[in-house]
Design an enzyme around this catalytic site. Structure first.
Site, PDB file in Angstrom:
ATOM      1  N   GLU A  57       0.822  -1.222   0.000  1.00 21.09           N
ATOM      2  CA  GLU A  57       0.000   0.000   0.000  1.00 21.09           C
ATOM      3  C   GLU A  57       0.851   1.266   0.000  1.00 21.09           C
ATOM      4  OE1 GLU A  57      -2.591  -3.260   1.757  1.00 21.09           O
ATOM      5  OE2 GLU A  57      -0.499  -2.597   2.019  1.00 21.09           O
ATOM      6  N   PHE A  66     -11.971  -7.525  13.498  1.00 24.96           N
ATOM      7  CA  PHE A  66     -10.841  -7.960  12.678  1.00 24.96           C
ATOM      8  C   PHE A  66     -10.449  -6.872  11.680  1.00 24.96           C
ATOM      9  CE2 PHE A  66      -9.377 -10.193   8.750  1.00 24.96           C
ATOM     10  CZ  PHE A  66      -8.160 -10.643   9.251  1.00 24.96           C
ATOM     11  N   GLN A  67      -9.173  -6.536  11.654  1.00 23.78           N
ATOM     12  CA  GLN A  67      -8.596  -5.518  10.772  1.00 23.78           C
ATOM     13  C   GLN A  67      -9.250  -4.146  10.965  1.00 23.78           C
ATOM     14  OE1 GLN A  67      -8.421  -7.073   6.689  1.00 23.78           O
ATOM     15  NE2 GLN A  67      -6.371  -7.852   7.134  1.00 23.78           N
ATOM     16  N   LYS A  88     -17.664  -1.190   5.332  1.00 26.26           N
ATOM     17  CA  LYS A  88     -18.032  -2.179   4.317  1.00 26.26           C
ATOM     18  C   LYS A  88     -19.535  -2.272   4.120  1.00 26.26           C
ATOM     19  CE  LYS A  88     -17.265  -6.933   2.810  1.00 26.26           C
ATOM     20  NZ  LYS A  88     -16.564  -8.213   3.059  1.00 26.26           N
ATOM     21  N   MET A 124      24.046   9.745   3.170  1.00 25.75           N
ATOM     22  CA  MET A 124      23.921  10.982   3.929  1.00 25.75           C
ATOM     23  C   MET A 124      24.137  10.741   5.422  1.00 25.75           C
ATOM     24  SD  MET A 124      23.662  14.169   3.456  1.00 25.75           S
ATOM     25  CE  MET A 124      22.925  14.468   1.860  1.00 25.75           C
TER      26      MET A 124
END
Length: 577
Positions: free
Chosen positions: A50, A112-113, A162, A480
């Site tokens: 993602e 969940f999630q 959802k 760096m």
């Protein structure tokens, strides 16, 4: 026309003219993915992470000026996207991120999630929404695109549970009008009185400097800026994010300013008596020690965001409005009074600037035996200067070398993470640029540490036939970090070297791409030309460069522009005199 919530999401995106959508499916967004499957106007790009989706959408937005659009699922899908959202927020990039959420009845139950996406992203978005009714989807998405793209642009997150995308629940769909929002009314035209005051200061200036930032590019003000600079004959410098707004090859351009800016740009800033700041936010990498910043100058600050005015540095004439409009107004007022500018004074100022320029602060020691990273960037410019070319970057020494040694003459050609400094940005950003401009030449300049952050997107490049050219300046260090450790930690290189690097050529080949390894300076031009001649293949150039080379000039944190750390091999201003 009756549509489900998922179908409304897709229809709303189509109504906004969205052509690409970067995302990764999961349970909370499966209804939306099913609706996407049943249409062919929006092309969905399946990334491998993602974070890659947000960076790709970001690169697309920076190159086109249009909002990039992302679709991720709930929980880890949303949290994986946060780095890319924060990257876009720091650099004011328009983006709309649609995240799935658990069904409304179980929000707050640790389902969940489930994560609090609105709460997590609130500090790093321009705005965010949690939609709770299917009737609000279309209007909310219209608001999201409007907020993302107007005023000071930025990312907007839309969190959609959802259950309100259920395909069995359908309502009439009406495309909403552009929203009128009482609490959001960005300024467009600046105050006329302030513009007149700005012109008065400009006419009185003896040592003027024009300081531009990414707001010039975001505000589509590049042409207006060029007209203003030509009218005044003033010297101009730019932040990292503003490169390309004014031609980097023009004699009036002094190069980038700030921590790794040129000697002439920083010295001129410190000595100036008038600073015209245009679309810049006075970032700490630019100002250094604020108390030492432009101590002799009166400051005109033009910015679309009133919150940026006097946030860091006190200014004398603030002007809030779209950069293009404000600068156009000032140019119109100044043009009939142009002859009141003292050419004698301006000539003397330019003569002083030329003494600083003669120091040649970007000079380095060439080599016939080892590839210098500066030389690699210079050769990249020679090979691609006549191409329709876009360059993305990761973060570190290679980013600074690219900013210093690749002169950009057009806006939206230099795509890099400035404010957040996100390693892993370059490759997925290049994907977004290449998808926006399939006929253009797109390259990503990177380091061996940065490229491994999102290297899985090589699979995305293969799936969608993206012929990006990856230019890896491989020095075996987090360059760096190593440089700072050399300068400020007595060369204690704590975990800044990499002992277990992959064979990048074989790795690229395992994804179905072409790999080239270059170790000899004599082979560099030929390798570049071979790579860019392969118009339909991704080519990974593993260029082994001098691991000891540092980025100069450098201003230590907390010091002023006049306290630059120059290369020890450099001819000094005093020696030139």
């Amino acid at each position: 026309m009756k549509l489900s919530g998922a179908e409304i999401v897709v229809q709303a995106l189509q109504d906004e003219g969205v052509d690409y959508l970067w995302g990764y499916p999961g349970g909370a967004v499966l209804h939306i993915y099913d609706a996407l499957f049943q249409q062919d106007k929006i092309r969905h790009i399946l990334v491998r992470h993602e974070q890659g989706a947000t960076h790709a959408a970001d690169g697309y937005a920076r190159a086109t000026g249009k909002p990039g659009v992302v679709l991720v699922t709930s929980g880890p899908g949303a949290t994986n996207a946060v780095t890319g959202i924060a990257t876009a927020h720091m650099d004011s990039v328009p983006m709309v991120v649609i995240s799935g959420q658990v069904p409304t009845p179980v929000i707050g139950s640790d389902a969940f999630q489930e994560v609090d996406t609105v709460g997590i992203t609130r500090p790093c978005v321009k705005h965010n929404f949690l939609i709770k009714r299917v009737e609000d989807i279309a209007t909310t998405l219209k608001k999201a695109f409007y907020i993302a793209a107007t005023g000071r642009p930025g990312p907007v997150v839309v969190d959609i549970p959802k259950d309100i995308t259920d395909p069995n629940i359908k309502i009439p769909y009406i495309c909403p009008d552009t929203p009128q929002m009482r609490s959001y009314n960005p300024m467009v035209k600046g105050h006329v009185g302030q513009a007149h005051k700005a012109v008065e200061l400009i006419l009185q200036a003896q040592r003027p400097m024009i300081y531009t930032g990414g707001g010039v590019i975001l505000g589509e003000a590049s042409q207006t800026l060029r007209e203003f600079v030509a009218l005044t004959s003033f010297p101009i410098t730019s932040t990292l994010m503003g490169l390309g707004a004014y031609p980097g090859t023009d004699a009036q351009f002094l190069g980038m300013l700030g921590m790794h800016g040129t000697y002439e740009a920083n010295k001129a800033m410190h000595a100036s008596d008038l600073l015209i700041a245009i679309g810049a936010r006075f970032d700490d990498r630019v100002t250094g020690q604020v108390a030492e910043f432009c101590p002799h100058a009166r400051i005109i600050h033009i910015d679309v965001d009133p919150a940026s005015i006097a946030k860091t540095v006190r200014v004398d004439i603030p002007i809030v409005g779209q950069v293009h409009q404000v600068l156009s107004d000032i140019t119109t007022l100044l043009r009939p009074q142009r002859d009141q500018l003292s050419q004698t004074t301006l000539d003397a100022w330019w003569q002083k600037i030329e003494t600083w320029r003669a120091v040649q602060s970007l000079a380095y020691q060439p080599s016939d035996t080892v590839i210098k990273p500066q030389a690699a960037v210079e050769m990249l410019y020679q090979v691609t200067r006549d191409h329709d070319f876009y360059l993305t970057s990761d973060v570190g020494q290679h980013q600074m070398f690219a900013a210093q040694f690749y002169p950009f003459d057009q806006p939206r050609r230099w795509i890099n993470s400035g404010g957040l400094g996100t390693m892993g940005f370059g490759l997925p950003a290049a994907m977004g640029v290449q998808q926006a401009f399939p006929e253009a030449t797109v390259a990503c300049i990177t380091g061996e540490a940065s490229i491994q952050m999102c290297i899985q997107e090589l699979a995305t490049c293969k799936q969608y036939d993206l012929p990006i050219k990856i230019v890896l300046l491989n020095n075996g260090y987090m360059g760096m970090v190593r440089q700072w450790q050399e300068f400020f930690y007595d060369s204690r290189y704590s975990h800044s070297y990499v002992d277990a690097l992959p064979d990048f050529c074989k790795l690229a080949e395992s994804f179905g791409h072409v790999g080239l390894r270059i170790t000899d300076p004599a082979d560099l031009e030929g390798a570049y030309r071979e790579a860019f001649a392969q118009k339909d293949r991704l080519v990974f150039l593993d260029i082994v460069v001098d691991p000891t080379e540092n980025v100069y000039p450098m201003i230590k944190a907390g010091q002023g522009h006049h306290e630059m750390h120059l290369s020890p091999n450099l001819t000094t201003e005093r020696e030139l005199a």
